[in-house]
Design a protein around this motif. Structure first.
Motif, mmCIF file in Angstrom:
data_model
loop_
_atom_site.group_PDB
_atom_site.id
_atom_site.type_symbol
_atom_site.label_atom_id
_atom_site.label_comp_id
_atom_site.label_asym_id
_atom_site.label_seq_id
_atom_site.Cartn_x
_atom_site.Cartn_y
_atom_site.Cartn_z
ATOM 1 N N GLN A 79 -52.605 23.461 -34.244
ATOM 2 C CA GLN A 79 -53.666 24.429 -34.524
ATOM 3 C C GLN A 79 -53.563 25.628 -33.593
ATOM 4 O O GLN A 79 -53.729 26.771 -34.022
ATOM 5 C CB GLN A 79 -55.042 23.772 -34.402
ATOM 6 N N GLU A 80 -53.266 25.382 -32.317
ATOM 7 C CA GLU A 80 -53.110 26.486 -31.370
ATOM 8 C C GLU A 80 -51.928 27.373 -31.747
ATOM 9 O O GLU A 80 -52.006 28.601 -31.636
ATOM 10 C CB GLU A 80 -52.960 25.960 -29.949
ATOM 11 N N ASN A 83 -53.025 29.482 -34.724
ATOM 12 C CA ASN A 83 -53.908 30.558 -34.264
ATOM 13 C C ASN A 83 -53.108 31.670 -33.603
ATOM 14 O O ASN A 83 -53.368 32.856 -33.829
ATOM 15 C CB ASN A 83 -54.963 30.018 -33.297
#
Length: 103
Positions: A79-80, A83
């Motif tokens: 997810q990081e 992003n």
């Protein structure tokens, strides 16, 4: 592993008696270890029904990483990364998006 003369050890306080630099350093290290063990205990208390000395020891030494924790960590990393990539290349500029492979 450090060794301490029994005559310098204060069993009630669980520390070395004295104010020498060595005594202060050892006592500081003991306090750090005690705090880390307490943090591990609190974390296990929040997430686990049964707390044992072995579980505390394994968690303290980093031996208690199971598949569930690894998967959770990987999801956070993915997810990081997504992003970060979205900040560099907005999705509207991409012709396709990465999708997990269905089995």
């Amino acid at each position: 592993m450090r060794k301490v003369f029994l005559s310098k050890w204060n069993a009630k306080a669980n520390k070395i008696n004295g104010s020498s630099a060595e005594a202060k350093q050892v006592n500081r290290n003991l306090d750090i270890i005690k705090n880390k063990v307490y943090e591990v205990y609190q974390r296990l208390r929040e997430n686990d029904n049964e707390i044992t000395a072995v579980k505390i020891k394994d968690e303290f030494f980093g031996k208690n990483i199971d598949d569930h924790k690894i998967l959770k960590i990987l999801k956070i990393i993915i997810q990081e990364c997504k992003n970060w990539l979205e900040k560099i290349i907005p999705l509207e500029h991409c012709s396709a998006t990465i999708q997990p492979k269905s089995t």
